[in-house]
Design a protein around this motif. Structure first.
Motif, PDB file in Angstrom:
ATOM      1  N   ALA A 148       0.769  -1.075  -0.393  1.00 20.40           N
ATOM      2  CA  ALA A 148       0.151   0.056   0.045  1.00 20.40           C
ATOM      3  C   ALA A 148       1.108   1.217  -0.118  1.00 20.40           C
ATOM      4  O   ALA A 148       2.082   1.366   0.978  1.00 20.40           O
ATOM      5  CB  ALA A 148      -1.101   0.351   1.424  1.00 20.40           C
ATOM      6  N   ILE A 149       0.781   1.974  -0.698  1.00 23.34           N
ATOM      7  CA  ILE A 149       1.279   3.563  -0.899  1.00 23.34           C
ATOM      8  C   ILE A 149       1.049   4.604  -1.166  1.00 23.34           C
ATOM      9  O   ILE A 149      -0.937   4.363  -1.771  1.00 23.34           O
ATOM     10  CB  ILE A 149       1.708   3.294  -3.184  1.00 23.34           C
ATOM     11  CG1 ILE A 149       2.590   2.815  -2.368  1.00 23.34           C
ATOM     12  CG2 ILE A 149       2.767   4.388  -2.646  1.00 23.34           C
ATOM     13  CD1 ILE A 149       3.458   1.868  -4.014  1.00 23.34           C
ATOM     14  N   GLY A 150       0.560   5.650   0.020  1.00 22.47           N
ATOM     15  CA  GLY A 150       0.397   6.957  -0.605  1.00 22.47           C
ATOM     16  C   GLY A 150       1.172   8.659  -0.545  1.00 22.47           C
ATOM     17  O   GLY A 150       2.740   8.324  -0.685  1.00 22.47           O
ATOM     18  N   THR A 151       1.149   8.806  -0.680  1.00 20.89           N
ATOM     19  CA  THR A 151       1.637  10.250  -1.876  1.00 20.89           C
ATOM     20  C   THR A 151       1.560  11.686  -1.247  1.00 20.89           C
ATOM     21  O   THR A 151       0.102  10.743  -0.413  1.00 20.89           O
ATOM     22  CB  THR A 151       1.552  10.196  -3.361  1.00 20.89           C
ATOM     23  OG1 THR A 151       0.480  11.141  -4.056  1.00 20.89           O
ATOM     24  CG2 THR A 151       1.595   8.665  -3.855  1.00 20.89           C
ATOM     25  N   ALA A 152       2.580  12.282  -1.331  1.00 17.84           N
ATOM     26  CA  ALA A 152       2.264  13.700  -0.495  1.00 17.84           C
ATOM     27  C   ALA A 152       0.777  14.322  -1.420  1.00 17.84           C
ATOM     28  O   ALA A 152       0.096  15.346  -0.852  1.00 17.84           O
ATOM     29  CB  ALA A 152       3.023  14.354  -0.850  1.00 17.84           C
ATOM     30  N   GLN A 153       0.366  14.284  -2.907  1.00 19.53           N
ATOM     31  CA  GLN A 153      -1.301  15.175  -2.670  1.00 19.53           C
ATOM     32  C   GLN A 153      -2.542  14.172  -2.931  1.00 19.53           C
ATOM     33  O   GLN A 153      -3.186  14.818  -3.718  1.00 19.53           O
ATOM     34  CB  GLN A 153      -0.790  14.846  -4.615  1.00 19.53           C
ATOM     35  CG  GLN A 153       0.374  15.826  -5.528  1.00 19.53           C
ATOM     36  CD  GLN A 153       0.386  15.882  -6.790  1.00 19.53           C
ATOM     37  OE1 GLN A 153       0.117  15.361  -7.720  1.00 19.53           O
ATOM     38  NE2 GLN A 153       1.578  17.002  -6.673  1.00 19.53           N
ATOM     39  N   GLY A 154      -1.839  12.953  -1.729  1.00 16.98           N
ATOM     40  CA  GLY A 154      -3.649  12.036  -1.232  1.00 16.98           C
ATOM     41  C   GLY A 154      -3.486  10.862  -2.521  1.00 16.98           C
ATOM     42  O   GLY A 154      -4.878  10.849  -2.507  1.00 16.98           O
ATOM     43  N   VAL A 155      -2.601  10.610  -2.988  1.00 16.38           N
ATOM     44  CA  VAL A 155      -3.163   9.383  -4.710  1.00 16.38           C
ATOM     45  C   VAL A 155      -2.469   7.940  -3.362  1.00 16.38           C
ATOM     46  O   VAL A 155      -1.526   7.817  -2.639  1.00 16.38           O
ATOM     47  CB  VAL A 155      -1.850   8.744  -5.389  1.00 16.38           C
ATOM     48  CG1 VAL A 155      -2.765   8.019  -6.374  1.00 16.38           C
ATOM     49  CG2 VAL A 155      -2.518  10.253  -6.059  1.00 16.38           C
ATOM     50  N   VAL A 156      -3.293   7.229  -3.237  1.00 21.51           N
ATOM     51  CA  VAL A 156      -3.149   5.806  -2.723  1.00 21.51           C
ATOM     52  C   VAL A 156      -3.162   4.614  -3.698  1.00 21.51           C
ATOM     53  O   VAL A 156      -4.329   4.645  -5.026  1.00 21.51           O
ATOM     54  CB  VAL A 156      -4.525   5.194  -1.577  1.00 21.51           C
ATOM     55  CG1 VAL A 156      -6.086   5.179  -2.493  1.00 21.51           C
ATOM     56  CG2 VAL A 156      -3.417   4.376  -0.690  1.00 21.51           C
ATOM     57  N   LYS A 157      -2.667   3.232  -3.594  1.00 26.17           N
ATOM     58  CA  LYS A 157      -2.525   2.515  -3.934  1.00 26.17           C
ATOM     59  C   LYS A 157      -2.283   1.618  -3.516  1.00 26.17           C
ATOM     60  O   LYS A 157      -0.810   1.817  -3.108  1.00 26.17           O
ATOM     61  CB  LYS A 157      -1.134   3.035  -5.295  1.00 26.17           C
ATOM     62  CG  LYS A 157      -1.406   1.822  -6.895  1.00 26.17           C
ATOM     63  CD  LYS A 157      -0.241   2.097  -8.233  1.00 26.17           C
ATOM     64  CE  LYS A 157       0.044   1.148  -8.369  1.00 26.17           C
ATOM     65  NZ  LYS A 157       0.993   0.616  -9.305  1.00 26.17           N
ATOM     66  N   ARG A 158      -2.857   0.542  -4.165  1.00 22.13           N
ATOM     67  CA  ARG A 158      -2.768  -0.900  -3.598  1.00 22.13           C
ATOM     68  C   ARG A 158      -1.846  -2.044  -4.624  1.00 22.13           C
ATOM     69  O   ARG A 158      -1.936  -1.875  -5.560  1.00 22.13           O
ATOM     70  CB  ARG A 158      -3.752  -1.554  -3.232  1.00 22.13           C
ATOM     71  CG  ARG A 158      -4.049  -1.588  -1.968  1.00 22.13           C
ATOM     72  CD  ARG A 158      -4.911  -2.595  -1.718  1.00 22.13           C
ATOM     73  NE  ARG A 158      -5.259  -3.743  -0.918  1.00 22.13           N
ATOM     74  CZ  ARG A 158      -5.766  -4.530  -0.983  1.00 22.13           C
ATOM     75  NH1 ARG A 158      -7.019  -4.309  -0.289  1.00 22.13           N
ATOM     76  NH2 ARG A 158      -5.308  -6.358  -1.383  1.00 22.13           N
ATOM     77  N   VAL A 159      -0.774  -2.065  -4.688  1.00 19.07           N
ATOM     78  CA  VAL A 159       0.269  -3.637  -5.720  1.00 19.07           C
ATOM     79  C   VAL A 159       0.077  -4.047  -5.779  1.00 19.07           C
ATOM     80  O   VAL A 159       0.417  -4.975  -4.789  1.00 19.07           O
ATOM     81  CB  VAL A 159       1.764  -2.583  -5.796  1.00 19.07           C
ATOM     82  CG1 VAL A 159       2.772  -2.888  -6.976  1.00 19.07           C
ATOM     83  CG2 VAL A 159       1.815  -0.597  -5.063  1.00 19.07           C
TER      84      VAL A 159
END
Length: 834
Positions: A623-634
């Motif tokens: 699970a990844i979260g970015t500074a611009q509020g994007v989330v992703k499960r790889v």
């Protein structure tokens, strides 16, 4: 243009007689090939069993001896030696002559070099310099090969054009064939003989002289095996015994290595000796090829520190977690650090190629040396008898000096004087001529005393030489004593270690690494990486340690790989075995024994590691979260043959804030923003995507806000939220800020892509969150240097303001952290809200 039609062939002259000889092709080919084979076998490729020299080697030593290039003289250009040999004795080209000269000067090729070379004579890996750049002279050991050459000890034969003569064999005062070995390829046969220790070979030869019927076992007590110029280790003695018995056999050579602690953190394999005819560059190249092709694991670095002072020194650095002994075993199996030597003792005996065992080789040499000593003794006795005959004539002349002078004065010429001296004093023609040639100044009273002493000495030497020639036992004693003197003067200690084979074939280890036990890979707030020795959870609250908190932990196994996820959205593959092992005494483990990330990966400017991920295909996903509020499960579909790869397609200006390995779909994904908004939502609401995907909306941000924390929380376990507020205009790390600890359950769950709820109220002078964290209780804080910092007590209101801290917080960790809990809670009055 030339007119082909007008071209005519001139008619042969009338007296021309056509001669055409019919020759059978098969017969001609057979004859020509046999002549060629004979030339190669007898004139080029095979050594003589008596002196162990090929014709070109024998001609080089003889020419250098005739040129006066003794060890006490200066060096001369190698090209001068080559030219003299080629012009007088060996018309086969300068390359072959120079190659033979170079080999006789190489200490790594011959156990007892015969040529003293000056300049670049090559190495096991490199060719020598051209002969115009090198110089040479005879080595001291070569004088043993040519001594007594002028005493009729060996036969001479005409050279290729009949204008010069050359020896058919050298006197050879030591068993050169066994000591230095040889190699050569002839037509239909080849020879390959290993070098031996001079002292051991001489001891065996003396035993055979003393006991002609000595058995092979008795000889092998003195010669247990070859002694290679480069040292090393010989594994397995049965092949050596086979070669000593039948003339053919094989043995394995190994490099001599030690395992040492080369750095405080790593062990290494130190190679100080290599197998015979193997150079360090060849080993280095092979190891690099194996490491590049991933056929050999566990090697971190390889350095060649060989120099002329320390000798050979290869340092092979072993990666952490690998067993050095297992890596060394693989090096022996896959590289030239272990080679096989096939013995094929083929040499010329009485002009016939024969395969000889150890006893036959020694017997041929001993018989040759006995013949040399016999001929030398006969020559010396003959010379001494001739001198004694002259001395006796001089003594007669001295005793009758007045009469001799009177006879000479009364003679008409020298011929008459010689005849009258022979008649008057009963002298021989040789004595009379010698008296006439002797100056009068030699015919004094003192010369009479010297002549008497010389006569007595000559008589004693003649008697001694006669006794030697008359007694085979005395002659054997002389040969044995001379061999003993050679061994005493030129013998050196054994260099090669002999090891008996274990009797079972050696197989490669199933793994070069430690056992594939479960473990935890840990990432600390100060950027240290380490691993535990098992997979048990890290201790929780109430247990103390001295350093740091964990910002990442992944369950894996010791021989697996993990990924370091960076702020640029890529994962870098790292082998778990490369990571240092935390000492088992640490409870909970202290990452002060870890190593910085920079020792394992190279990061771009501005890039930093934000989390860990498992590379196992059975994992739930990253699970990844970015500074611009994007989330992703790889989706855990990582390329196996790449060291780094992209795990999210970032938009311009975006960076990864957090990356965590999911353990369950029931866990929450948590965002905390710079304007103190916290959003939690189930991980199941995020659809897994492939690596090239850019993710989906995770949290809705207000203008100017950005995500400062992303992580996962198990809602079924006690958890806390820590926030630290401060001023956005202050320099990073210079302000302490106000800290707040809240219960995680105070924050209601919401849907993905919505706004969060307020996590801390800003006080006067505060307009942003400096730091945020959510995870298992109890929370622990450390400074940027990893020192523990006390946190205030938990506040029941989620949107309350924080309490002023005493130190700047660098990182926060949870129940798996290792920072000390505060000795007393931090109590302070809340200030008025802004």
């Amino acid at each position: 243009m030339f007119d082909m039609a007008r071209r005519t062939t001139a008619a042969p002259p009338e007296d021309f007689e056509e001669r055409i000889v019919d020759i059978d092709v098969s017969s001609e080919m057979r004859t020509s090939f046999l002549e060629y084979a004979y030339s190669v076998i007898y004139q080029r490729a095979l050594p003589d069993a008596r002196d162990g020299l090929k014709p070109v080697q024998r001609r080089i030593l003889y020419s250098m001896s005739e040129m006066g290039l003794r060890p006490d003289r200066g060096h001369v250009k190698s090209s001068r030696v080559v030219g003299d040999v080629m012009g007088k004795l060996h018309p086969h080209g300068d390359t072959a002559i120079y190659d033979a000269l170079v080999r006789m000067a190489q200490p790594f090729a011959m156990r007892l070099p015969l040529v003293d070379g000056h300049g670049n004579f090559g190495s096991p890996d490199d060719m020598p310099a051209a002969m115009r750049y090198t110089e040479a002279r005879l080595a001291p050991a070569a004088m043993l090969m040519v001594e007594s050459l002028d005493e009729d000890t060996v036969d001479f034969k005409p050279n290729y054009d009949g204008q010069e003569t050359e020896p058919t064999v050298m006197p050879s005062a030591f068993p050169n064939l066994l000591v230095n070995g040889t190699t050569g390829i002839a037509v239909g046969m080849a020879t390959n003989m290993a070098p031996h220790n001079l002292g051991e070979v001489v001891a065996a030869a003396r035993l055979l002289i003393r006991k002609p019927n000595a058995s092979l076992d008795e000889l092998m007590r003195h010669i247990p095996g070859p002694d290679l110029p480069t040292g090393g280790t010989i594994i397995g003695l049965q092949g050596i015994r086979d070669a000593y018995e039948s003339g053919r056999g094989t043995f394995r050579m190994r490099a001599r290595c030690t395992i040492e602690q080369i750095t405080p953190r790593r062990k290494g394999i130190i190679v100080t000796e290599l197998p015979y005819a193997v150079g360090p560059e060849r080993v280095v190249t092979k190891i690099k090829d194996l490491v590049t092709s991933k056929k050999l694991q566990g090697i971190a670095d390889l350095k060649d520190l060989t120099d002329r002072h320390k000798g050979l020194r290869l340092v092979i650095e072993i990666k952490n977690g690998f067993v050095p002994e297992a890596v060394l075993d693989e090096l022996y199996r896959l590289t030239p650090m272990e080679e096989t030597f096939g013995i094929n003792n083929v040499a010329l005996v009485e002009g016939e190629p024969r395969t000889l065992g150890l006893r036959e080789l020694l017997k041929v040499y001993v018989d040759h040396r006995l013949e040399v000593v016999r001929r030398r003794s006969e020559f010396r006795r003959r010379k001494r008898e001739e001198r004694l005959h002259l001395v006796e004539g001089l003594i007669v002349a001295l005793l009758n000096i007045d009469e001799v002078i009177q006879v000479i004065r009364s003679s008409d010429d020298s011929a008459q004087a010689r005849s009258r001296l022979m008649e008057v004093f009963d002298l021989t023609d040789i004595q009379a001529a010698y008296i006439l040639d002797t100056p009068l100044r030699r015919l004094t009273r003192f010369d009479k005393l010297e002549l008497d002493r010389e006569k007595q000495q000559l008589s004693d030497e003649i008697a001694e030489l006669t006794a030697i020639l008359a007694s085979p036992e005395r002659m054997r004693q002389v040969v044995s004593a001379e061999l003993a003197e050679v061994a005493k003067k030129y013998g050196t200690p054994r260099r090669t270690i002999l090891l008996e084979a274990s009797g079972t074939p050696r197989t490669a280890p199933t793994s070069l690494m430690i056992a594939d036990d479960p473990c935890l890979v840990l990432l600390s707030s100060t950027g240290l990486l380490a691993r535990t020795t098992d997979g048990t959870p890290l201790p929780g609250e109430g247990e103390r340690a001295a350093h740091d908190v964990l910002t990442g932990a992944v369950r894996t196994t010791a021989r697996a790989e993990v990924g370091l996820v960076t702020s640029h959205g890529r994962a870098i593959r790292v082998s778990v075995v490369d990571l240092p092992i935390l000492p088992p005494s640490a409870n909970p483990p202290s990452l002060s024994g870890g190593h910085p990330i920079s020792e394992f990966v190279t990061l771009s400017p501005g890039e930093n590691v934000v989390g860990l991920c498992s590379l196992s295909p059975d994992a739930l996903g990253l699970a990844i979260g970015t500074a611009q509020g994007v989330v992703k499960r790889v989706v855990p579909d990582y390329p196996p043959n790449r060291d780094d790869y992209e795990v999210i397609a970032l938009k311009d200006g975006d960076t990864v804030v957090g990356a965590v390995e999911l353990e369950s779909d029931a866990h929450d994904l948590v965002f905390v923003t710079s304007d103190a908004q916290l959003l939690r939502f189930p991980a199941a609401s995020v659809r897994p995507q492939g690596r090239p995907a850019g993710g989906m909306a995770g949290i809705r941000l207000d203008d100017g806000a950005r995500v400062i924390f992303f992580g996962t929380v198990d809602p079924a376990l006690p958890a806390q939220v820590v926030t630290v507020a401060g001023s956005a205009t202050a320099l990073p790390g210079t302000q302490v800020g106000g800290g707040k600890v809240s219960d995680y359950t105070d924050f209601p769950p919401k849907g993905r892509a919505t706004g969060g709820v307020r996590a801390q109220r800003f006080l006067k002078g505060e307009d942003t969150l400096l730091l945020a964290w959510a995870g298992p209780a109890p929370a622990k804080a450390v400074s940027a240097a990893g020192k523990p910092i006390p946190l205030p007590e938990e506040i029941s209101r989620r949107d309350a303001s924080g309490l002023r801290l005493t130190h700047t917080v660098g990182a926060v960790g949870g129940a798996q952290g290792t920072a000390e809990p505060p000795e007393r809670p931090m109590v302070a009055e809340p200030e008025e809200p802004a």
